[in-house]
Design an enzyme around this catalytic site. Sequence first.
Site, PDB file in Angstrom:
ATOM      1  N   SER A 124       0.814  -1.212   0.000  1.00 57.01           N
ATOM      2  CA  SER A 124       0.000   0.000   0.000  1.00 57.01           C
ATOM      3  C   SER A 124       0.847   1.261   0.000  1.00 57.01           C
ATOM      4  O   SER A 124       0.324   2.347  -0.241  1.00 57.01           O
ATOM      5  CB  SER A 124      -0.906   0.013   1.236  1.00 57.01           C
ATOM      6  OG  SER A 124      -0.121   0.015   2.418  1.00 57.01           O
ATOM      7  N   HIS A 145      -2.737  -3.701  -5.738  1.00 56.82           N
ATOM      8  CA  HIS A 145      -3.115  -3.245  -4.397  1.00 56.82           C
ATOM      9  C   HIS A 145      -4.622  -3.322  -4.187  1.00 56.82           C
ATOM     10  O   HIS A 145      -5.384  -2.530  -4.734  1.00 56.82           O
ATOM     11  CB  HIS A 145      -2.627  -1.802  -4.183  1.00 56.82           C
ATOM     12  CG  HIS A 145      -2.957  -1.264  -2.831  1.00 56.82           C
ATOM     13  ND1 HIS A 145      -3.265   0.055  -2.612  1.00 56.82           N
ATOM     14  CD2 HIS A 145      -3.038  -1.879  -1.616  1.00 56.82           C
ATOM     15  CE1 HIS A 145      -3.519   0.232  -1.333  1.00 56.82           C
ATOM     16  NE2 HIS A 145      -3.392  -0.913  -0.708  1.00 56.82           N
ATOM     17  N   GLU A 157      -5.903  -1.348  -7.380  1.00 53.68           N
ATOM     18  CA  GLU A 157      -4.938  -0.518  -8.091  1.00 53.68           C
ATOM     19  C   GLU A 157      -3.893  -1.405  -8.757  1.00 53.68           C
ATOM     20  O   GLU A 157      -3.281  -2.262  -8.107  1.00 53.68           O
ATOM     21  CB  GLU A 157      -4.254   0.447  -7.110  1.00 53.68           C
ATOM     22  CG  GLU A 157      -5.199   1.481  -6.531  1.00 53.68           C
ATOM     23  CD  GLU A 157      -4.527   2.366  -5.501  1.00 53.68           C
ATOM     24  OE1 GLU A 157      -4.745   3.591  -5.552  1.00 53.68           O
ATOM     25  OE2 GLU A 157      -3.797   1.845  -4.634  1.00 53.68           O
TER      26      GLU A 157
END
Length: 517
Positions: A124, A145, A157
């Site tokens: 992250s 992510h 993501e």
Amino acid sequence: MINMRYDIQTIGIIGVGTMGSGIAQIAAQSGHTTYLYDTKAGAAQQAKEKLAQTFEKLVEKNKISAEQAQAANNHLVIAQQLEDLKACDLIVEAIIERLDIKQSLMQQLESIISDNTILASNTSSLSITAIAANCSKPERVVGYHFFNPVPLMKVVEVIQGLKTDPDIVDVLNQLSRKMGHRPVVAKDTPGFIINHAGRGYGTEALKILNENVCHFSEIDRILREGVGFRMGPFELMDLTGLDVSHPVMESIYHQYYEEIRYKPSPLTKQMLDGKQLGRKVNQGFYNYETGSKVGEQPVQLVERLNEYPKVWIAADFSEDQKQLESYLIGQNIALDTGEQPHPNSLCLLACYGEDTTHAAKRLNVQPEQAVAIDMLCGIVKHRTLMPSLVTKPEYRLAAHSIFNLDGGMVSEIAESIGFVGQRVLSMVINLGCDIAQQNIATVDDINAAVRLGLGYPFGPIEWGDHVGGQKVLLTLNRMATLTYDPRYRPSPWLQRRVALNLPLTFTSNDKKGIYQC
């Protein structure tokens, strides 16, 4: 179109904690053979058993059929050692957030897997380029992510490092959709899209609190009821936990070399040091020892007065003037329609980015008569009023009572620049525009990422179009002018589109493709 070089049928998950198990669940449910591996003895088996229970609960809730649950269970395989992952087409690591450990794992995997295996990190906060730096084939390393809880947070993501093969990004986009998630593609930058975009909300709310504008629960109320956020920033920090949210604030601030927009608050560091973390310890900004939230200030109501002064209105935008006039006439409040206010009139100032004193000075009215009102999101559900330092008590009382007449909620705040709603929302929108200006992601992906990942009613750039780019730019310009604080400098993306009278979501097209700037 399927990329035959990277045809993903088998997925390996390394680290089967909350995040890893969530990724494994959606991978297995979407028909992929999914290997579970963890260095902790017995952890993979426990994760498999918990996932079996999860599938049973989904059957009980009629979310999936018994046949689908059985198929998902059959797709889960325990990996006893790292070498068991050698046949995987994709390996996702969801281990501790330490760069050296992730780098070591990637190098270890390279000695086991085939040339076409994709190595993905669920990090992250760490750079994908840095994670891949010591690999012999850094082009196969990518960020992937997810957000917790993975099965419910329908966004992921896909982060392209400096050397990541673009074909891998395309393949992971396809895989994400197959697993029921909306992929958003981001450059390898601090915070990627969602953690980056989220800096505009809590960080500015903390600065407002630090300036003693109003109680933290009033800030929550204004942003929740008046602006439309699902949760107030202090409620959200309590839910997330300051042991999670404060390190993210510090990390992004330092990764962007002390960019002032991301500056953390000393208050959250102090609360973190004092272990006042939020719901998980029953004490954060609010107290939760009784099981429910305690510490919210009550809504202030002012009864109907026997007599009201006439109201003189000055607004930066004509639509605000009309809305206020309509409301006042509907409540039988007499208007002062003179070019300048009568000495006995309440002066209602619908201004942007200013405090009441500066708005009164600009409009040549007496600050003793003046009360400012935030019109950025209208006054349908909630109204924020801001008297000046010297506004007479009878005018403060009259303004508060007038906007209680229809049962609407009123927040009265201390004099400050940009109210609460204008200030926070303008920062959220401006930051979204800056992410687009840096070409970290497309406008569509920025908006989708924030809606799905942060739960905002709009993505930041489309929200700017919803409330009006001119109003946002005016707010930022005035705050920057009055405070000399570069945190409020407006993004070139915002400035340019407002100057051209274009939507903030506008991107130009030519024969070579779409250019964001």
